[in-house]
Scaffold this motif. Structure first.
Motif, PDB file in Angstrom:
ATOM      1  N   ASP A 129     119.413 -25.830 -20.733  1.00  0.00           N
ATOM      2  CA  ASP A 129     118.653 -25.211 -19.652  1.00  0.00           C
ATOM      3  C   ASP A 129     119.317 -25.422 -18.297  1.00  0.00           C
ATOM      4  OD1 ASP A 129     116.776 -24.276 -21.409  1.00  0.00           O
ATOM      5  OD2 ASP A 129     115.451 -26.014 -21.193  1.00  0.00           O
ATOM      6  N   ASP A 130     120.030 -26.516 -18.155  1.00  0.00           N
ATOM      7  CA  ASP A 130     120.709 -26.782 -16.890  1.00  0.00           C
ATOM      8  C   ASP A 130     121.812 -25.764 -16.609  1.00  0.00           C
ATOM      9  OD1 ASP A 130     119.097 -28.949 -16.684  1.00  0.00           O
ATOM     10  OD2 ASP A 130     120.611 -30.383 -17.375  1.00  0.00           O
ATOM     11  N   MET A 131     122.352 -25.184 -17.649  1.00  0.00           N
ATOM     12  CA  MET A 131     123.453 -24.243 -17.492  1.00  0.00           C
ATOM     13  C   MET A 131     122.970 -22.821 -17.195  1.00  0.00           C
ATOM     14  SD  MET A 131     126.032 -26.187 -17.840  1.00  0.00           S
ATOM     15  CE  MET A 131     127.365 -25.043 -17.971  1.00  0.00           C
ATOM     16  N   LEU A 132     121.688 -22.544 -17.399  1.00  0.00           N
ATOM     17  CA  LEU A 132     121.151 -21.208 -17.180  1.00  0.00           C
ATOM     18  C   LEU A 132     120.677 -21.049 -15.741  1.00  0.00           C
ATOM     19  CD1 LEU A 132     119.052 -20.855 -20.435  1.00  0.00           C
ATOM     20  CD2 LEU A 132     121.228 -19.775 -19.941  1.00  0.00           C
ATOM     21  N   PRO A 133     120.704 -19.819 -15.202  1.00  0.00           N
ATOM     22  CA  PRO A 133     120.170 -19.610 -13.853  1.00  0.00           C
ATOM     23  C   PRO A 133     118.650 -19.764 -13.870  1.00  0.00           C
ATOM     24  CG  PRO A 133     120.806 -17.521 -14.835  1.00  0.00           C
ATOM     25  CD  PRO A 133     121.258 -18.596 -15.771  1.00  0.00           C
ATOM     26  N   SER A 135     114.732 -19.035 -13.583  1.00  0.00           N
ATOM     27  CA  SER A 135     113.956 -17.825 -13.839  1.00  0.00           C
ATOM     28  C   SER A 135     113.097 -17.503 -12.623  1.00  0.00           C
ATOM     29  CB  SER A 135     113.081 -18.014 -15.074  1.00  0.00           C
ATOM     30  OG  SER A 135     112.123 -19.008 -14.823  1.00  0.00           O
ATOM     31  N   GLU A 136     112.491 -16.308 -12.609  1.00  0.00           N
ATOM     32  CA  GLU A 136     111.685 -15.884 -11.467  1.00  0.00           C
ATOM     33  C   GLU A 136     110.440 -16.748 -11.314  1.00  0.00           C
ATOM     34  OE1 GLU A 136     110.873 -11.763 -11.847  1.00  0.00           O
ATOM     35  OE2 GLU A 136     112.987 -11.224 -11.910  1.00  0.00           O
ATOM     36  N   SER A 137     109.855 -17.169 -12.406  1.00  0.00           N
ATOM     37  CA  SER A 137     108.643 -17.984 -12.323  1.00  0.00           C
ATOM     38  C   SER A 137     108.937 -19.329 -11.671  1.00  0.00           C
ATOM     39  CB  SER A 137     108.036 -18.181 -13.707  1.00  0.00           C
ATOM     40  OG  SER A 137     108.944 -18.879 -14.534  1.00  0.00           O
ATOM     41  N   GLU A 138     110.112 -19.880 -11.904  1.00  0.00           N
ATOM     42  CA  GLU A 138     110.476 -21.144 -11.277  1.00  0.00           C
ATOM     43  C   GLU A 138     110.642 -20.972  -9.772  1.00  0.00           C
ATOM     44  OE1 GLU A 138     113.940 -22.647 -13.168  1.00  0.00           O
ATOM     45  OE2 GLU A 138     112.919 -23.069 -15.054  1.00  0.00           O
ATOM     46  N   GLU A 139     111.190 -19.817  -9.329  1.00  0.00           N
ATOM     47  CA  GLU A 139     111.368 -19.572  -7.902  1.00  0.00           C
ATOM     48  C   GLU A 139     110.019 -19.471  -7.206  1.00  0.00           C
ATOM     49  OE1 GLU A 139     113.782 -16.120  -7.562  1.00  0.00           O
ATOM     50  OE2 GLU A 139     115.585 -17.122  -8.295  1.00  0.00           O
ATOM     51  N   GLU A 140     109.051 -18.800  -7.841  1.00  0.00           N
ATOM     52  CA  GLU A 140     107.720 -18.677  -7.255  1.00  0.00           C
ATOM     53  C   GLU A 140     107.064 -20.039  -7.123  1.00  0.00           C
ATOM     54  OE1 GLU A 140     105.697 -15.970  -9.777  1.00  0.00           O
ATOM     55  OE2 GLU A 140     106.894 -14.252  -9.167  1.00  0.00           O
TER      56      GLU A 140
END
Length: 176
Positions: A129-133, A135-140
């Protein structure tokens, strides 16, 4: 056979073959090294004693603590009661366990190996998961946390203005 060829042969044999247990073989766990190619082991019966490493394994294969070995008992030994017949790697432990010949006292260690083996196979295809960008829900979620922190900081500033106290460690008295 030269020494280098013999070392390569033994290393490949230990790493590639599955060991078939004989009737007199005992599975033991290495507890510590006593020096001079002697190792203290704990066998499947709960007995602790010293075993020797044969010359074919010396300087070719290294033992670690808590590693499993196959021991063949020797009758003439007072202190040294057995000789290491084979050094078991993780694949051999799982193979012997599948055959149903694995001792129950070492079952906990075998279960750890199976979980690790399954994790290793599953994680080869997955990306951390650390290697993935993000997600939109995390930004919100991050934005809402920032807003809450901003309102908290504003409340703290108003509280500081209301309470002017004299600090004896300061050179000057507080000004209004």
């Amino acid at each position: 056979m030269s020494a280098a060829t013999k070392k390569r042969y033994i290393t490949n044999k230990v790493g590639s073959e599955f060991y078939e247990l004989a009737e007199e073989d005992i599975i033991a766990q290495v507890r510590q090294s006593r020096g001079n190619n002697l190792h203290e082991v704990l066998d499947q019966n709960g007995d602790s004693y010293v075993v020797s490493m044969p010359t074919k394994f010396r300087k070719a294969v290294w033992l670690r603590r808590d590693q499993f070995v196959v021991v063949r008992p020797i009758a003439e030994g007072d202190k040294v009661k057995g000789e290491i017949e084979y050094i078991l790697d993780q694949d051999n432990v799982l193979y012997i366990r599948e055959l149903g010949k694995w001792p129950s006292c070492f079952e906990e260690h075998a279960l750890k190996m199976t979980r690790e083996a399954k994790r290793g196979k599953a994680n080869d295809k997955m990306i951390d998961d650390d290697m993935l960008p993000p997600s939109e829900s995390e930004e919100e979620d991050d934005e809402s946390e920032d807003e809450i922190e901003d309102t908290y900081d504003e409340d703290e500033e108003t509280d500081d203005e209301e309470f002017d106290t004299y600090n004896p460690n300061r050179m000057q008295a507080p000004s209004k």
